[in-house]
Design a protein around this motif. Sequence first.
Motif, PDB file in Angstrom:
ATOM      1  N   VAL A 106     -25.520  -3.814  81.271  1.00 48.70           N
ATOM      2  CA  VAL A 106     -26.445  -4.916  80.988  1.00 48.70           C
ATOM      3  C   VAL A 106     -26.488  -5.858  82.186  1.00 48.70           C
ATOM      4  N   VAL A 133     -29.847  -1.960  80.912  1.00 51.34           N
ATOM      5  CA  VAL A 133     -30.687  -2.942  80.231  1.00 51.34           C
ATOM      6  C   VAL A 133     -30.805  -4.160  81.133  1.00 51.34           C
ATOM      7  N   GLU A 135     -32.358  -7.883  81.590  1.00 55.47           N
ATOM      8  CA  GLU A 135     -32.970  -9.015  80.898  1.00 55.47           C
ATOM      9  C   GLU A 135     -33.473 -10.023  81.927  1.00 55.47           C
ATOM     10  N   LEU A 159     -34.185  -0.120  80.284  1.00 48.12           N
ATOM     11  CA  LEU A 159     -34.972  -1.000  79.429  1.00 48.12           C
ATOM     12  C   LEU A 159     -35.055  -2.339  80.142  1.00 48.12           C
ATOM     13  N   TRP A 351     -30.470  -0.639  70.635  1.00 47.57           N
ATOM     14  CA  TRP A 351     -31.480  -1.363  71.393  1.00 47.57           C
ATOM     15  C   TRP A 351     -32.839  -1.314  70.709  1.00 47.57           C
TER      16      TRP A 351
END
Lengths: 373, 252
Positions: A106, A133, A135, A159, A351
């Motif tokens: 992440v 992932v 963000e 993602l 997710w």
Amino acid sequence: MTTAPPIDLSPRLSSLDPDVFDIPTGSEVEWRFAPLTAFSRFFQPIEGAGDVRATHETDYVRNVPIGDVHSSWLPTDRPLAVARSLVRNAVVVDVPREQVIAEPIVVQLQGAGDTSYQHVEINVGAFSSAVLVIEHDLDRDICGALVVNVGDGAKLTMLSVVDGATDAVHISGWHTTTGRDSTFIGCAVTLGGGFVRISPSVTYAAPGGNAELLGLFLADGDQYLEHRIFVEHEQPHCTSRVTYKGALSGPGSHTVWVGDVLVRRGATGTDTYELNRNLLLNDGPRADSVPNLELETGEIIGAGHASATGRFDDEQLFYLQSRGIPETQARQLVVRGFFAEVLGRLNDEVWRDSMMSRISVRLGLSTEESTSE
Amino acid sequence: MGSLVLTDLYASVITDDGELEILKGVSLTIESGTTHAVMGPNGSGKSTLAYVIAGHPKYRVTSGSITLDGVDVLSMSVDARARAGLFLAMQYPVEVPGVSVSNFLRTSVTAVRGEAPKLRTWVKEMKESMVALQMDPSFAERNVNEGFSGGEKKRHEILQLSLLNPKFAILDETDSGLDVDALRTVSEGVNTFRAQSDAGVLLITHYTRILQYIKPDFVHVFVDGRIVTSGGADLATALESQGYEQYSPASA
């Protein structure tokens, strides 16, 4: 470092020098939908701009000086070239070769000051497998690149979530290069930002590469969300799948999806398909959808595209309501169902459910009595 | 004992070209525990009757009333009608992409019963109901009505009937598109529901075929937006041999 533009689909100038690119006027095909008043601040260097950094460094994630990054990527438009010339920090994600990393990596990205430049460089070593992932916390304007290199035989599922203030400007150029027999699954989830332009592109460095570009966007209020995809098949026996779905609610939201797929003469055995579906939840929003497919060879397995924009289906609503389900919950079921196809491809329940909850919250729909089992 | 009462009901369909009157004064009382068959030729307004009771937004009631146990139905939203105990098994069930049957059924049952069923007993209940309708367990994981055959859609409707356990069920052309085996299975599902509950049933059909499996207490002939004659089960037998011509407006 300048290469001549090709004469075919999406003539792509690429250079590190911002001045190679003319300042967009809005008449260019690449800029014809975009509100230039919002994006134009990134056409010139911005004094005192900050850098996007990863908030936490781990074994795989580091902040390093841009000069230490050996990137083969070249910007393909003026704002990305300006950002590349001024950015000082690079967020580097390195997955060594022959590693299977079970837990998602992440990466929380954060800008500094009112405006930040971004450079993210992701390297997945040969025969490795990872889930990433990213963000993006958009509480300020951000412009820059996200460069992905997937090594031979490697697999990366990425993602990338853009969320945050609905007055922020965000320009993000993704560029992925896939190695021999490698797989890249990249999902763009765009929930926040006021003026967002994300351009995912894929090139294949060797035969046998697979790219799946997924996208899910939710436009509300007066948001402008643009996703501009470019897949260039130069190598034989590669596949690409593009699936983007958007839901729009008014009054002044506008989404743009452009899917350019180019199959070069040598790319025999190519299999490509792209799809965009947009769901208008009420009157007012505008969705532009422009698929382009250019074939220089007929010796392929398949090539196609589909695009459709439709209103919310009242018959679906009636059917669900006639089973006692209140209207708000019925709408939630339909919208979640609409996005399920995209998120289902992630093959990651945690997710998928997390994204579904965020979508429900954004739609103003309760996640209580969650409908997922 | 409850009742579903339709009194001098007039309703129009809303189209792009304006409104067209379809129901022209329908009066019908269905008591709990009784089964009524409404039979009529194509275009007589039978399906409109079903949709109007369920509250489809495409139709507008211009006069008359519908009450359920004395309570006004017309002022209720579509979902409130279902929670009050009305159920419509549709002739053309709607596809809902991305929503699984199990998710849909549990959401629906939770809404109608007013509380979520306990997960363990729920799974058992759903499976037993599916087995009774000869549905494969994998059915629960499919998306609602997506890619279902005609028979699968109707079984799915009757599955909902058995799980939602309404006070009054309207079955709109449930027999259409079914082969003999599927018709028998679906009819058994309806008969099991009738035997286990005290519900009233309104069976809307063009053919007498389904009435061989589901015996009605009353039969009504529906022509040009109203009931033109009513009788017992023997009326269906007469219709089978004589057809609807004698009731058509032209020969009246």
